[in-house]
Design a protein around this motif. Structure first.
Motif, PDB file in Angstrom:
ATOM      1  N   UNK A 277     -53.771  27.757  -7.832  1.00 42.99           N
ATOM      2  CA  UNK A 277     -54.703  28.493  -6.996  1.00 42.99           C
ATOM      3  C   UNK A 277     -54.808  29.932  -7.491  1.00 42.99           C
ATOM      4  N   UNK A 278     -56.032  30.411  -7.641  1.00 41.50           N
ATOM      5  CA  UNK A 278     -56.221  31.812  -8.025  1.00 41.50           C
ATOM      6  C   UNK A 278     -55.882  32.684  -6.822  1.00 41.50           C
ATOM      7  N   UNK A 279     -54.942  33.595  -7.008  1.00 46.08           N
ATOM      8  CA  UNK A 279     -54.492  34.476  -5.934  1.00 46.08           C
ATOM      9  C   UNK A 279     -54.108  35.827  -6.529  1.00 46.08           C
ATOM     10  N   UNK A 280     -55.122  36.577  -6.982  1.00 48.71           N
ATOM     11  CA  UNK A 280     -54.855  37.798  -7.748  1.00 48.71           C
ATOM     12  C   UNK A 280     -54.149  38.897  -6.974  1.00 48.71           C
ATOM     13  N   UNK A 281     -54.204  38.877  -5.661  1.00 43.36           N
ATOM     14  CA  UNK A 281     -53.606  39.960  -4.886  1.00 43.36           C
ATOM     15  C   UNK A 281     -52.214  39.637  -4.361  1.00 43.36           C
ATOM     16  N   UNK A 282     -51.632  38.534  -4.821  1.00 42.67           N
ATOM     17  CA  UNK A 282     -50.310  38.162  -4.324  1.00 42.67           C
ATOM     18  C   UNK A 282     -49.265  39.106  -4.915  1.00 42.67           C
ATOM     19  N   UNK A 283     -48.487  39.794  -4.075  1.00 40.73           N
ATOM     20  CA  UNK A 283     -47.480  40.730  -4.600  1.00 40.73           C
ATOM     21  C   UNK A 283     -46.295  39.989  -5.215  1.00 40.73           C
ATOM     22  N   UNK A 284     -45.603  40.661  -6.118  1.00 36.91           N
ATOM     23  CA  UNK A 284     -44.401  40.105  -6.738  1.00 36.91           C
ATOM     24  C   UNK A 284     -43.245  40.215  -5.757  1.00 36.91           C
ATOM     25  N   UNK A 285     -42.454  39.173  -5.668  1.00 32.54           N
ATOM     26  CA  UNK A 285     -41.270  39.191  -4.827  1.00 32.54           C
ATOM     27  C   UNK A 285     -41.611  39.025  -3.357  1.00 32.54           C
TER      28      UNK A 285
ATOM     29  N   UNK B 241     -60.711  29.792  -2.296  1.00 37.59           N
ATOM     30  CA  UNK B 241     -60.817  28.901  -1.131  1.00 37.59           C
ATOM     31  C   UNK B 241     -60.302  27.490  -1.455  1.00 37.59           C
ATOM     32  N   UNK B 242     -59.645  26.877  -0.488  1.00 36.60           N
ATOM     33  CA  UNK B 242     -59.075  25.544  -0.677  1.00 36.60           C
ATOM     34  C   UNK B 242     -60.135  24.547  -1.137  1.00 36.60           C
ATOM     35  N   UNK B 243     -61.318  24.580  -0.531  1.00 31.89           N
ATOM     36  CA  UNK B 243     -62.361  23.605  -0.896  1.00 31.89           C
ATOM     37  C   UNK B 243     -62.780  23.776  -2.356  1.00 31.89           C
ATOM     38  N   UNK B 244     -62.807  25.024  -2.849  1.00 38.24           N
ATOM     39  CA  UNK B 244     -63.178  25.267  -4.245  1.00 38.24           C
ATOM     40  C   UNK B 244     -62.096  24.761  -5.195  1.00 38.24           C
ATOM     41  N   UNK B 245     -60.844  25.025  -4.856  1.00 36.16           N
ATOM     42  CA  UNK B 245     -59.736  24.561  -5.699  1.00 36.16           C
ATOM     43  C   UNK B 245     -59.702  23.035  -5.742  1.00 36.16           C
ATOM     44  N   UNK B 246     -59.861  22.393  -4.592  1.00 35.73           N
ATOM     45  CA  UNK B 246     -59.843  20.934  -4.538  1.00 35.73           C
ATOM     46  C   UNK B 246     -61.036  20.353  -5.289  1.00 35.73           C
ATOM     47  N   UNK B 247     -62.189  20.996  -5.204  1.00 37.47           N
ATOM     48  CA  UNK B 247     -63.391  20.509  -5.892  1.00 37.47           C
ATOM     49  C   UNK B 247     -63.235  20.590  -7.406  1.00 37.47           C
ATOM     50  N   UNK B 248     -62.674  21.685  -7.916  1.00 35.13           N
ATOM     51  CA  UNK B 248     -62.498  21.795  -9.375  1.00 35.13           C
ATOM     52  C   UNK B 248     -61.480  20.769  -9.871  1.00 35.13           C
TER      53      UNK B 248
ATOM     54  N   UNK C 261     -51.216  14.521 -15.688  1.00 33.22           N
ATOM     55  CA  UNK C 261     -51.758  15.869 -15.523  1.00 33.22           C
ATOM     56  C   UNK C 261     -50.631  16.809 -15.129  1.00 33.22           C
ATOM     57  N   UNK C 262     -50.350  17.783 -15.988  1.00 32.81           N
ATOM     58  CA  UNK C 262     -49.382  18.832 -15.679  1.00 32.81           C
ATOM     59  C   UNK C 262     -50.072  19.919 -14.875  1.00 32.81           C
ATOM     60  N   UNK C 263     -49.585  20.159 -13.682  1.00 35.82           N
ATOM     61  CA  UNK C 263     -50.276  21.071 -12.779  1.00 35.82           C
ATOM     62  C   UNK C 263     -49.281  21.830 -11.910  1.00 35.82           C
ATOM     63  N   UNK C 264     -49.732  22.219 -10.740  1.00 38.12           N
ATOM     64  CA  UNK C 264     -48.996  23.142  -9.878  1.00 38.12           C
ATOM     65  C   UNK C 264     -48.995  22.633  -8.438  1.00 38.12           C
ATOM     66  N   UNK C 265     -48.013  23.079  -7.672  1.00 38.62           N
ATOM     67  CA  UNK C 265     -47.797  22.565  -6.326  1.00 38.62           C
ATOM     68  C   UNK C 265     -48.940  22.742  -5.351  1.00 38.62           C
ATOM     69  N   UNK C 266     -49.469  23.951  -5.238  1.00 39.15           N
ATOM     70  CA  UNK C 266     -50.553  24.156  -4.267  1.00 39.15           C
ATOM     71  C   UNK C 266     -51.816  23.438  -4.697  1.00 39.15           C
ATOM     72  N   UNK C 267     -52.138  23.473  -6.001  1.00 42.06           N
ATOM     73  CA  UNK C 267     -53.358  22.835  -6.484  1.00 42.06           C
ATOM     74  C   UNK C 267     -53.329  21.332  -6.240  1.00 42.06           C
ATOM     75  N   UNK C 268     -52.228  20.689  -6.587  1.00 41.59           N
ATOM     76  CA  UNK C 268     -52.179  19.245  -6.382  1.00 41.59           C
ATOM     77  C   UNK C 268     -52.154  18.898  -4.898  1.00 41.59           C
ATOM     78  N   UNK C 269     -51.558  19.739  -4.079  1.00 39.37           N
ATOM     79  CA  UNK C 269     -51.516  19.469  -2.644  1.00 39.37           C
ATOM     80  C   UNK C 269     -52.909  19.540  -2.027  1.00 39.37           C
TER      81      UNK C 269
END
Length: 189
Positions: A72-80, A101-108, A127-135
């Motif tokens: 999921x694209x989340x550019x404003x997520x702070x570190x830590x 948005x969830x609908x956009x991530x799921x659609x792609x 498919x090698x992927x990531x937890x939020x995207x696959x969920x």
């Protein structure tokens, strides 16, 4: 056969962009074990993130990279800090400011799966992927109920391998012996 692989544990660093994080030494060992269980004739595809394509293809493996399987694209997520709480809310369907948005991530993700299934027919696809995207994709197709998404996501391992049946839809986890677990998780629509 469609296998979604959540990447192994990366060597995270605030100084390195997340898509360039390599696997940690423990992550490399876990990814090696996981790869030994995958079908040998599978088509290997992964997100653009180094940790995802290293997980399914190893350090020298030939893996097609496809940004439709990125996290999921989340550019404003702070570190830590408490990064898990906003991620949990996200997979529960609660929009997070500035995040994809969830609908956009799921659609792609859905478009990527459909493309691969069309190109490779009945051949196994990994498919090698990531937890939020696959969920969020599993929620979209009805394999995970929306009210169970946070529990599913929190239960994903580093790495994890989920077989998805889209004719049901349903999912099952590969166990440590390389077999599917007995519990196929069908979901009603």
């Amino acid at each position: 056969m469609l296998l979604l692989v959540r990447h192994a544990m990366p060597l995270a660093s605030e100084l390195t962009p997340a898509n360039q994080w390599p696997l940690s030494p423990d992550g490399l060992r876990a990814a090696d074990r996981l790869r030994s269980r995958l079908p040998h004739d599978a088509e290997l595809v992964a997100s653009d993130a180094r940790r995802a394509y290293e997980t399914v293809g190893g350090l020298d493996g030939v893996v097609e990279r496809d940004s439709r399987f990125n996290e999921i694209a989340r550019p404003d997520e702070p570190w830590g800090g408490d990064y898990r709480e906003p991620r949990r809310r996200y997979v529960e369907g609660i929009a997070q400011p500035g995040w994809e948005p969830q609908r956009d991530a799921a659609a792609r993700f859905d478009a990527g799966v459909a493309d691969l299934q069309g190109r490779f027919g009945g051949r196994p696809i990994v498919i090698g992927t990531h937890g939020m995207a696959l969920t969020v994709w599993l929620v979209r197709i009805g394999a995970v109920a929306p009210d169970e998404a946070a529990v599913f996501w929190a239960g994903l391992r580093y790495p994890d391998c989920i077989e998805v049946r889209t004719d049901g839809p349903a999912w099952t986890r590969f166990d440590d012996a390389g077999r599917n677990s007995a519990d196929l998780m069908p979901r009603e629509h």
